[in-house]
Design a protein around this motif. Sequence first.
Motif, PDB file in Angstrom:
ATOM      1  N   ASP A  44       0.314  -1.521  -0.116  1.00  0.00           N
ATOM      2  CA  ASP A  44       0.025   0.277   0.153  1.00  0.00           C
ATOM      3  C   ASP A  44       1.484   1.184   0.350  1.00  0.00           C
ATOM      4  OD1 ASP A  44      -2.109  -1.544  -0.034  1.00  0.00           O
ATOM      5  OD2 ASP A  44      -2.610  -1.132   2.651  1.00  0.00           O
ATOM      6  N   ALA A  45       1.951   0.934   0.680  1.00  0.00           N
ATOM      7  CA  ALA A  45       2.880   2.428   0.468  1.00  0.00           C
ATOM      8  C   ALA A  45       3.606   2.951  -0.670  1.00  0.00           C
ATOM      9  CB  ALA A  45       4.002   2.065   1.910  1.00  0.00           C
ATOM     10  N   VAL A  46       4.240   1.418  -1.371  1.00  0.00           N
ATOM     11  CA  VAL A  46       4.134   1.847  -2.477  1.00  0.00           C
ATOM     12  C   VAL A  46       3.067   2.425  -3.202  1.00  0.00           C
ATOM     13  CG1 VAL A  46       5.863   0.602  -4.393  1.00  0.00           C
ATOM     14  CG2 VAL A  46       6.564  -0.189  -2.472  1.00  0.00           C
ATOM     15  N   ARG A  47       2.036   1.558  -3.458  1.00  0.00           N
ATOM     16  CA  ARG A  47       1.036   2.240  -4.286  1.00  0.00           C
ATOM     17  C   ARG A  47       0.689   3.930  -4.216  1.00  0.00           C
ATOM     18  NH1 ARG A  47      -2.475  -2.480  -2.963  1.00  0.00           N
ATOM     19  NH2 ARG A  47      -2.520  -4.189  -4.848  1.00  0.00           N
ATOM     20  N   ASP A  48       0.363   4.314  -2.697  1.00  0.00           N
ATOM     21  CA  ASP A  48       0.870   5.224  -2.490  1.00  0.00           C
ATOM     22  C   ASP A  48       1.815   6.898  -2.763  1.00  0.00           C
ATOM     23  OD1 ASP A  48      -1.901   4.684  -1.809  1.00  0.00           O
ATOM     24  OD2 ASP A  48      -1.677   4.730   0.610  1.00  0.00           O
ATOM     25  N   ARG A  49       3.239   6.020  -2.805  1.00  0.00           N
ATOM     26  CA  ARG A  49       4.637   7.543  -2.071  1.00  0.00           C
ATOM     27  C   ARG A  49       5.401   7.018  -3.781  1.00  0.00           C
ATOM     28  NH1 ARG A  49       7.259   4.909   2.737  1.00  0.00           N
ATOM     29  NH2 ARG A  49       5.472   5.187   4.129  1.00  0.00           N
ATOM     30  N   ASP A  50       5.085   5.768  -4.856  1.00  0.00           N
ATOM     31  CA  ASP A  50       5.914   5.277  -5.350  1.00  0.00           C
ATOM     32  C   ASP A  50       6.056   5.189  -6.634  1.00  0.00           C
ATOM     33  OD1 ASP A  50       8.548   7.208  -4.300  1.00  0.00           O
ATOM     34  OD2 ASP A  50       8.477   5.770  -2.807  1.00  0.00           O
ATOM     35  N   ALA A  51       4.534   4.755  -7.323  1.00  0.00           N
ATOM     36  CA  ALA A  51       4.239   4.055  -7.560  1.00  0.00           C
ATOM     37  C   ALA A  51       3.936   4.048  -9.275  1.00  0.00           C
ATOM     38  CB  ALA A  51       2.605   3.346  -8.092  1.00  0.00           C
ATOM     39  N   ALA A  52       3.674   5.879  -9.222  1.00  0.00           N
ATOM     40  CA  ALA A  52       3.646   6.514 -10.887  1.00  0.00           C
ATOM     41  C   ALA A  52       5.097   6.296 -10.737  1.00  0.00           C
ATOM     42  CB  ALA A  52       3.424   7.826 -10.034  1.00  0.00           C
ATOM     43  N   ARG A  53       6.059   6.650  -9.749  1.00  0.00           N
ATOM     44  CA  ARG A  53       7.796   7.241 -10.181  1.00  0.00           C
ATOM     45  C   ARG A  53       7.791   6.197 -10.741  1.00  0.00           C
ATOM     46  NH1 ARG A  53      10.742  10.042  -5.853  1.00  0.00           N
ATOM     47  NH2 ARG A  53      10.198   8.535  -4.732  1.00  0.00           N
ATOM     48  N   ILE A  54       7.575   5.334 -10.006  1.00  0.00           N
ATOM     49  CA  ILE A  54       8.519   3.822 -10.572  1.00  0.00           C
ATOM     50  C   ILE A  54       8.091   3.138 -11.935  1.00  0.00           C
ATOM     51  CG2 ILE A  54       8.718   0.766 -10.114  1.00  0.00           C
ATOM     52  CD1 ILE A  54       8.247   2.079  -7.408  1.00  0.00           C
ATOM     53  N   ASN A  55       7.016   3.662 -12.308  1.00  0.00           N
ATOM     54  CA  ASN A  55       6.164   3.241 -13.644  1.00  0.00           C
ATOM     55  C   ASN A  55       7.181   4.241 -14.634  1.00  0.00           C
ATOM     56  OD1 ASN A  55       4.574   1.653 -15.237  1.00  0.00           O
ATOM     57  ND2 ASN A  55       4.198   3.706 -15.667  1.00  0.00           N
ATOM     58  N   GLU A  56       6.547   5.265 -14.066  1.00  0.00           N
ATOM     59  CA  GLU A  56       7.806   6.003 -15.280  1.00  0.00           C
ATOM     60  C   GLU A  56       9.258   6.168 -15.442  1.00  0.00           C
ATOM     61  OE1 GLU A  56       8.336  11.217 -15.264  1.00  0.00           O
ATOM     62  OE2 GLU A  56       7.850  10.841 -14.165  1.00  0.00           O
ATOM     63  N   ALA A  57       9.935   6.034 -14.628  1.00  0.00           N
ATOM     64  CA  ALA A  57      11.538   5.249 -13.795  1.00  0.00           C
ATOM     65  C   ALA A  57      11.346   4.202 -15.796  1.00  0.00           C
ATOM     66  CB  ALA A  57      11.915   4.950 -13.425  1.00  0.00           C
ATOM     67  N   VAL A  58      10.729   2.957 -14.990  1.00  0.00           N
ATOM     68  CA  VAL A  58      10.948   2.016 -15.536  1.00  0.00           C
ATOM     69  C   VAL A  58      10.734   2.562 -17.780  1.00  0.00           C
ATOM     70  CG1 VAL A  58      10.137  -0.801 -16.143  1.00  0.00           C
ATOM     71  CG2 VAL A  58      10.215   0.532 -13.682  1.00  0.00           C
ATOM     72  N   LEU A  59       9.705   2.681 -17.601  1.00  0.00           N
ATOM     73  CA  LEU A  59       9.281   2.867 -18.523  1.00  0.00           C
ATOM     74  C   LEU A  59      10.330   3.545 -19.554  1.00  0.00           C
ATOM     75  CD1 LEU A  59       5.403   2.774 -18.829  1.00  0.00           C
ATOM     76  CD2 LEU A  59       7.088   1.330 -19.523  1.00  0.00           C
ATOM     77  N   THR A  60      10.579   5.068 -19.103  1.00  0.00           N
ATOM     78  CA  THR A  60      11.255   5.720 -19.480  1.00  0.00           C
ATOM     79  C   THR A  60      12.734   4.809 -19.906  1.00  0.00           C
ATOM     80  OG1 THR A  60      11.079   7.612 -18.639  1.00  0.00           O
ATOM     81  CG2 THR A  60      12.792   7.974 -19.573  1.00  0.00           C
ATOM     82  N   ILE A  61      13.655   4.413 -18.697  1.00  0.00           N
ATOM     83  CA  ILE A  61      14.793   3.450 -19.069  1.00  0.00           C
ATOM     84  C   ILE A  61      14.814   2.281 -19.876  1.00  0.00           C
ATOM     85  CG2 ILE A  61      16.217   2.062 -18.657  1.00  0.00           C
ATOM     86  CD1 ILE A  61      15.638   3.905 -15.396  1.00  0.00           C
ATOM     87  N   VAL A  62      13.171   1.748 -20.738  1.00  0.00           N
ATOM     88  CA  VAL A  62      12.941   0.922 -21.534  1.00  0.00           C
ATOM     89  C   VAL A  62      13.157   1.311 -22.997  1.00  0.00           C
ATOM     90  CG1 VAL A  62      11.130  -0.707 -22.306  1.00  0.00           C
ATOM     91  CG2 VAL A  62      11.796  -0.816 -19.841  1.00  0.00           C
ATOM     92  N   ALA A  63      12.445   3.053 -22.699  1.00  0.00           N
ATOM     93  CA  ALA A  63      12.156   3.634 -24.370  1.00  0.00           C
ATOM     94  C   ALA A  63      13.464   4.067 -24.452  1.00  0.00           C
ATOM     95  CB  ALA A  63      10.762   4.455 -23.578  1.00  0.00           C
ATOM     96  N   GLU A  64      14.760   4.453 -23.288  1.00  0.00           N
ATOM     97  CA  GLU A  64      15.714   4.846 -23.920  1.00  0.00           C
ATOM     98  C   GLU A  64      16.597   4.168 -24.976  1.00  0.00           C
ATOM     99  OE1 GLU A  64      19.308   5.411 -21.564  1.00  0.00           O
ATOM    100  OE2 GLU A  64      18.879   8.156 -21.425  1.00  0.00           O
ATOM    101  N   ASN A  65      16.847   2.512 -24.025  1.00  0.00           N
ATOM    102  CA  ASN A  65      17.222   1.654 -24.424  1.00  0.00           C
ATOM    103  C   ASN A  65      17.093   1.274 -25.620  1.00  0.00           C
ATOM    104  OD1 ASN A  65      19.936   0.582 -22.139  1.00  0.00           O
ATOM    105  ND2 ASN A  65      17.860   1.757 -21.746  1.00  0.00           N
ATOM    106  N   ALA A  66      15.362   0.897 -25.971  1.00  0.00           N
ATOM    107  CA  ALA A  66      14.929   0.036 -27.008  1.00  0.00           C
ATOM    108  C   ALA A  66      15.668   1.330 -28.231  1.00  0.00           C
ATOM    109  CB  ALA A  66      13.327   0.474 -27.164  1.00  0.00           C
TER     110      ALA A  66
END
Length: 1290
Positions: free
Chosen positions: A434-456
């Motif tokens: 629940d804490a991850v969902r509230d605090r950091d889920a959006a940033r985690i998802n953004e970071a993962v997809l940004t890194i993936v897109a850059e390396n793609a």
Amino acid sequence: MVHLQDLPDDVIFAILALLSPQDILAIQQTCRGLHTLGSFDHVWHGLSFEVPLDLLPSADSTSHPAHLLKQSAVRALRIDHNWRHREPKIRRLTRIPHTDIVHQLQFIGSSYLVGLSQSGNLATYLTVWHTNTPPSRIARIEVAQANRFAASLDDGELVVGILTTDVSNRGSVMLYSLLLGDPDEPHEFQEIFSQSLSQPGHVFFDIQVSDGTAAVGFAELLGFIVVFDASSKPMEHEIEQVVQAIAIASDPSRSALYQQALGYIQNIQQNASETWQLALHIFVDANADGRRKYPAQARFWALRVLDDFLDNRFEPLEQETFQTLQQAMINYIQSEYVGGPAEVDASFLRNKFSHTLTLFFLCTYVEQWPSFFTDIFTLIQPASQTSTAGFNRHISLLFFHLVLEISGEVADQMIKSARAWNEVRHARDSRVRDAVRDRDAARINEAVLTIVAENADRMRACRENASTPESTKELGDAIEVVDWGIRTFGSYVGWIDINLTVTQTTVPLLFKLLADASLPIRLATSVALLRIVSKGLKEPSDKLQLLKVLSLGEVLDALEAKTRKQQIERGNDTDEAEESYREALGKLLNVLGLELTKLIDEPSTPETIRAEALLYLQQLQPVMLRFMADDYDDTASTVFPLLAVILTSYKRSKKVSPEPIDDQKRSFLANLLEVILLKMKWDGEAEPDDVDDDDNAEFEKMRKELRTFMDSILTVDQDLVTNAIRTLAINTMTAYQAGTQLEWNDAELGVYLVYIFGEINKTGGKGRAAFCHAPAIQDKEKKKTDYSAYPLTSHGEMLSTLVRSGIASYPNRAVSLQFFETVARYPDFFKVRKECILPTLEAMIDIRGLHNDNATYRSRLFYLFHRFIKESRNEIQADISVTIVNSMRDLLPIEVEIPEPEEPEGDLLSEAIKSTMFDSQLYLFETVGILTSVTSKNPEQQGALLLSLVKPLMEELSANLQLFRAGTQDLVPVVKVHHIIMALGNISKGFPDYPATVPENYMAPAVKVFAEVAQAILVCLEAMNILKPIRDATRFAFARILATAGPSVTTFIPPLMNNLLAHFEPSELVDFMNFIGLLIHKLQKDMFDVLDKLIGPLNAHITAMLSQAPSGTDEMRSQSETKKAFLNLLIVVVSSKLEGIFTSEQDVSDPGSQKAALSFFSRCVAVWGQPLSQPSSAPNGHPESQGLPGFDRFIYEQLVPTAFAVPSSPEFNLKDGQMLVVLHEIANLLQAIVKVREHEAQTYFATAFLPSKGWPSNAAIDFSTKLRELDSKSFRKYFTDLIRESRASS
């Protein structure tokens, strides 16, 4: 008598706990079993040792295994014995060459000797020797002005304390450490402590050392002791010691110290709450050049200690502990991942560290380290870098691994189900999630997809410029990042908001990666999409909208076509990697379809949503069938779950509405059936003969699943299935008959469809009606009816075409074996088309069948041929049966091979008798028996044929019996005798049973031949009755011979019984009684004389067995089964009206049998003779014994007259002690009758029975009164005197 080893293990352990070490050592020498029980650790840990053991002074005896305690106890007891003995004996004298003057010696354990000595130049040395043979010096150090030392051994470390005194009489104490290892290698002392102790004038008098603590005694005018605690060794020294122990524990070849080092590091790991700081230093410490200070294996072990410290910790850490760990890990990441090689030489450390950091995260994220991800993001792209500089690859991969680990810990149900349920852990994981969902889920998802897109993008650029080595390496690095990034994305899509993961930018990126050139990326993407599709949503409309947004159906259709084209282009060149991609696509399609079926089947789904979902599912069906038709079964089976759900839905609809299915469903089912038939075909390169081939087993498993689908289609549209199978099967047979070249797998499939048609065709009749359209015919008329005039059913037509096609001659064993399986399965067909019997028999007998050169194939044919002959015996003419028997004679010789024993102490005879090939050959012997019985209308021919079969066997039986009698140690004669007896029994088994009611003109089989066989078997049994396999085989053979020949061979039963019971096990006694019961059932009155001789000895055996107290549960169970079998036998005897054997006059000549029978009847009277009443329960809850209806008549009409008839017999001799015992049993029986029947019995004796025998009225009344009133002993004396007087007067 009960022996100690017969007691349960827990009782023996309780006894051993009361003994001394000397007693344990003595009892271990009695037998192997007690030696094993006395060797358990817990036995020796509970002992009290009255003599000192040569173990570590600081060690508890329970920390040592039993074998070390035993060795130490033996040595201590021997020393104690020698010390107390007046003339001790020196067991071994070891000389250690040494030129110095020795001042002090001390033994450490039994292997090390420490000495303080002075050389010729007055230098003082401390020396350590290993006292092996020959002895060796392992360490030596000069210690100036040393005058005394003490030493102790702790976990493989020798600690030596030394007292020195200088010329000014100033003293000091020094502690040295020596880590003991291989005695053949040099060792070095390390100084760990040094301290000045006194002023001038002080005098030292002793020093003692234990576990790092030194006690020194010295004095001026008054003595005193100072204790120096050196146990808190410098961290660096302790780390070095741990690292060295890890190196030793990693090398089992260093047997001398391996266990000691292993125990040492395990002790540290078990105390992780106290040793975690040491482990942290081992993992993170670095040299001045930045490289890690300690070896990778030691650092991996350190992470395990930290894992043990952090795992199962559900409360916040102490603040100091948290800060120490946090700072150490941040510094490590910065030095190793940001500015270092990221453990390039030990990738396993990267994975292990990510797990350890995840455990730390779970303990601290909620309350102590809420900025965890912020700190990680800072490291991924430090603020000093520009956005164009890219992300740190090492930190990115660490970040991905962390998120993967976190998802696994807090959301992966498979990981959770593998653990024992822990409510506290579950609550902690929920808080973290629940804490991850509230605090950091959006940033985690953004970071993962940004890194993936850059390396793609970087992958695309590298592929466009792939000519340089730098670009090739950069491409590999980018692929790795994208692969792990997509895996990470897939790990959390199931537990964070779907609106974060499915966006206008996410879906195109995923579809692009789903078709990427890199296989790992494609596989990871397919898993991520699968988890998105299977994510649960509350509203059906939201779920359908998600599936529509993804538009996976169109994508999968295109990718399936593309990969199938590539598959065709590869031809026979298999690419396992690409096939795994098609398998992943199939799984994705399967999950998509299942989610649609959930929407369709959910009652709360609105009709509009259901209609859209149904249309979407119908669009997927053609793609599903293409996946199912894949040549690779793993790919084809991916859509089986979806197919099962669809067919279940169709069946449910058919059950609700019996109307014909619509055209769309029928078209789908027709295409599906076509694919099923295609997949039911063997691969052309397969070898079905290879029973050990795993691929063959997997194909057979798939065939069963395909059969299930076919049955489901059959339920929905039976004609569709039956017509398709009939058409394909008949076309295949017709094509082969016409000379068309068929692939073996096509031919096998055609025959297989005929084989399964009987199960599929639900409208077919039973028996003959399943194969021809004949009117109902009464059973007695069926044999006279000519069924050839009636047309065949579809199945009959298929079988007729099968036989006429000659496909049994196809040059492939898989095809011919399937042919024989089919004809053996449907013997009723040959009763309506008898002309097909002969060609089938010809195929079975020649090289296509019984005479094939493949042993495994022949083994199966033996059974199929037996089954076919058994079911068709009435359709085979006598002359043909003789021809068949003659063609089989070369298959009847029995071969014996003695195998290598599976275990050194195993029963080789039992292993030799277990022969799969001989077990199959027994079917042949039964078959020749069946064929011989067919010639029953010509007794002479039958007798001659039977004799020609059994005579060679009996001659071989005699020859092997002679070898056994000659004392040969070879097992072959014994096994041969066993096999031949079994073969003779199976030949008899082929004959019909002797009828219970013999009809007129009954022609018995060749009785004389069977009598010869029985006699030959009895001769072998008499000589070999000590061998259980021979007894078992004889019992089987006689059961069959007696069942066939009937009363004519019952005279062999008494000698058979005598030999079987000469040596027997309890289970054999049960089998024997069951065997007798079966004979009684078959032969009825003809068994009277046999039972009359048998019942007495049999009862004596059973009484003797039951009189012994059982020593365990196995014997209790055995006695219970014996009682049950004997009771069942008695019931069969009485039911067959053979109860006269209990009272026959023949028993008079056998007092032992008389006594046993009378005792038995006394018990029967006590149980069954009670007056009839309503059932009730005894205090223990079990039902009370009830009277047996009609047993009272048996008492008065049979037992009472017999009781008085026995002593009235002229042969009854009262001077014989055994007869007197019988008389006492009669008295017990009479009293038992009166006790149970009470007044009724007393009146019967006084007014009816005794007066009918001529007794005066007063004598009858007196007898019946004493019968009731006297105790057992007094009545026995009275009754004995009465009989003696009556016989004297007569």
